[in-house]
Design a protein around this motif. Sequence first.
Motif, PDB file in Angstrom:
ATOM      1  N   TYR C  54       0.844  -1.198   0.000  1.00 45.54           N
ATOM      2  CA  TYR C  54       0.000   0.000   0.000  1.00 45.54           C
ATOM      3  C   TYR C  54       0.879   1.247   0.000  1.00 45.54           C
ATOM      4  CZ  TYR C  54      -4.193   2.817   0.964  1.00 45.54           C
ATOM      5  OH  TYR C  54      -5.226   3.717   0.865  1.00 45.54           O
ATOM      6  N   TYR C  55       1.918   1.223   0.834  1.00 48.03           N
ATOM      7  CA  TYR C  55       2.822   2.375   0.914  1.00 48.03           C
ATOM      8  C   TYR C  55       3.558   2.578  -0.409  1.00 48.03           C
ATOM      9  CZ  TYR C  55       6.027   5.808   2.772  1.00 48.03           C
ATOM     10  OH  TYR C  55       6.717   6.971   2.982  1.00 48.03           O
ATOM     11  N   GLU C  57       2.551   1.883  -3.321  1.00 49.57           N
ATOM     12  CA  GLU C  57       1.649   2.406  -4.350  1.00 49.57           C
ATOM     13  C   GLU C  57       1.201   3.840  -4.069  1.00 49.57           C
ATOM     14  OE1 GLU C  57      -1.595  -0.145  -5.348  1.00 49.57           O
ATOM     15  OE2 GLU C  57      -2.317   1.201  -6.915  1.00 49.57           O
ATOM     16  N   TYR C  58       0.894   4.143  -2.820  1.00 50.27           N
ATOM     17  CA  TYR C  58       0.270   5.446  -2.509  1.00 50.27           C
ATOM     18  C   TYR C  58       1.147   6.385  -1.689  1.00 50.27           C
ATOM     19  CZ  TYR C  58      -3.956   2.979  -3.992  1.00 50.27           C
ATOM     20  OH  TYR C  58      -4.887   2.273  -4.704  1.00 50.27           O
ATOM     21  N   GLN C  59       2.294   5.922  -1.221  1.00 46.25           N
ATOM     22  CA  GLN C  59       3.204   6.757  -0.438  1.00 46.25           C
ATOM     23  C   GLN C  59       2.622   7.211   0.900  1.00 46.25           C
ATOM     24  OE1 GLN C  59       6.585   7.428  -1.428  1.00 46.25           O
ATOM     25  NE2 GLN C  59       5.935   5.686  -2.649  1.00 46.25           N
ATOM     26  N   ILE C  60       1.645   6.469   1.402  1.00 45.95           N
ATOM     27  CA  ILE C  60       1.181   6.719   2.769  1.00 45.95           C
ATOM     28  C   ILE C  60       0.887   5.398   3.465  1.00 45.95           C
ATOM     29  CG2 ILE C  60       0.147   9.023   2.685  1.00 45.95           C
ATOM     30  CD1 ILE C  60      -2.568   7.586   2.253  1.00 45.95           C
ATOM     31  N   ALA C  61       0.996   5.452   4.780  1.00 38.40           N
ATOM     32  CA  ALA C  61       0.533   4.344   5.603  1.00 38.40           C
ATOM     33  C   ALA C  61      -0.933   4.636   5.926  1.00 38.40           C
ATOM     34  CB  ALA C  61       1.351   4.264   6.892  1.00 38.40           C
ATOM     35  N   PRO C  62      -1.837   3.718   5.592  1.00 40.56           N
ATOM     36  CA  PRO C  62      -3.259   4.024   5.745  1.00 40.56           C
ATOM     37  C   PRO C  62      -3.706   4.084   7.198  1.00 40.56           C
ATOM     38  CG  PRO C  62      -2.975   1.728   5.134  1.00 40.56           C
ATOM     39  CD  PRO C  62      -1.605   2.357   5.093  1.00 40.56           C
ATOM     40  N   THR C 107      -1.069   8.027   8.494  1.00 37.37           N
ATOM     41  CA  THR C 107      -1.664   9.343   8.308  1.00 37.37           C
ATOM     42  C   THR C 107      -3.155   9.221   8.538  1.00 37.37           C
ATOM     43  OG1 THR C 107      -0.039   9.797   6.603  1.00 37.37           O
ATOM     44  CG2 THR C 107      -1.941  11.252   6.694  1.00 37.37           C
TER      45      THR C 107
END
Lengths: 135, 102, 110
Positions: C54-55, C57-62, C107
């Motif tokens: 996930y990180y 792909e999206y550069q954030i920790a959900p 985040t």
Amino acid sequence: MSVTKKFLYVNRKAPYGTIYALESLEVVLIGAAFEQDVSLAFLDDGVFQLTKGQDTKGIGVKNFSPTFRALGDYEVTKLYIEQESLDERGLTKDDLQEIVYEDEDDDWAEKPSIRVVNRAEMAAIMADQDVVLSF
Amino acid sequence: MSTLHTVNKSPFATDALLSCLNHCSDGDAVLMIEDGVYGALANSRISKAVQARAGSVTLLILGPDAQARGLNSDKCLSDVGRVDYDGFVDLVTQHDRTQAWL
Amino acid sequence: MAYQVNGSTVEHDEEGYITNLDEWSKELADTIAESENIEMNEEHWEVVNFLRDYYEEYQIAPAVRVLIKSIKKSMGPEKGNNKYMYELFPYGPAKQACKIAGLPKPTGCV
């Protein structure tokens, strides 16, 4: 749960020259926990935030453009882009990355999050909010 | 339902004032503060754009900011009113929302 | 503050999140998990790997609710639910699993 309010985040700055764009995105992600009716507006230099092909390796800052594609997971599914702002900068919708959300109520069907609107429509969207947050 | 718009940058440095004037709705108020007060100058290259909204939008500058910059009434468009800090607060309460143009 | 893995040192912040994301390794994950009193099994790894993807792909920790919803979508409701996830990571699936996965604190965790 209290009454749902309409929140609009107005983005008018390009992504890396100032901290506004990243701050806006972080506030949106944090604010999403409050389950309000959230929309994002991109106008003026704000449209540069959504362009394809950003690569920040050479300037030593984080490329946060992929994070816009996670907004759907946070139930932020309305990204309004102003046509005139694209036109003024020689951009078209094709210069923007594709951003979709998956509609949980419609068997996870993928739907576009980006909605290009004209200036008058953007003005009407702004006038229709409970809270406007500017970045 | 109406909006109070604030603009705090000089119109000769950024497009914030012009963008605000292009997006505000009839019946809204535009309050120029800090360096935004230069938007009230008469005979500038943006005066016409400001005047063009005078009929449909309430145009205002924050008096103390204008005074600090030497913008007396004779230097400013007659279409632009002045408020003090209390007037600023009143404006916030009189409108449904405030939108800052940064 | 640092973790010790195979004779090398990996810096972390006061909450245990590693400072340089590039220093992550599977051995480090085991070490962090141990300091969290978690013994990594396949189910833990499934979540940790999901978070790393996930990180990537999206550069954030959900945020936790986003993580659980996404797990539900990709692995089904028997795993994508609070009970299952909190059994694996008792101190918070997002916070604890992100730490083990070598990611920043999520985040949108309010």
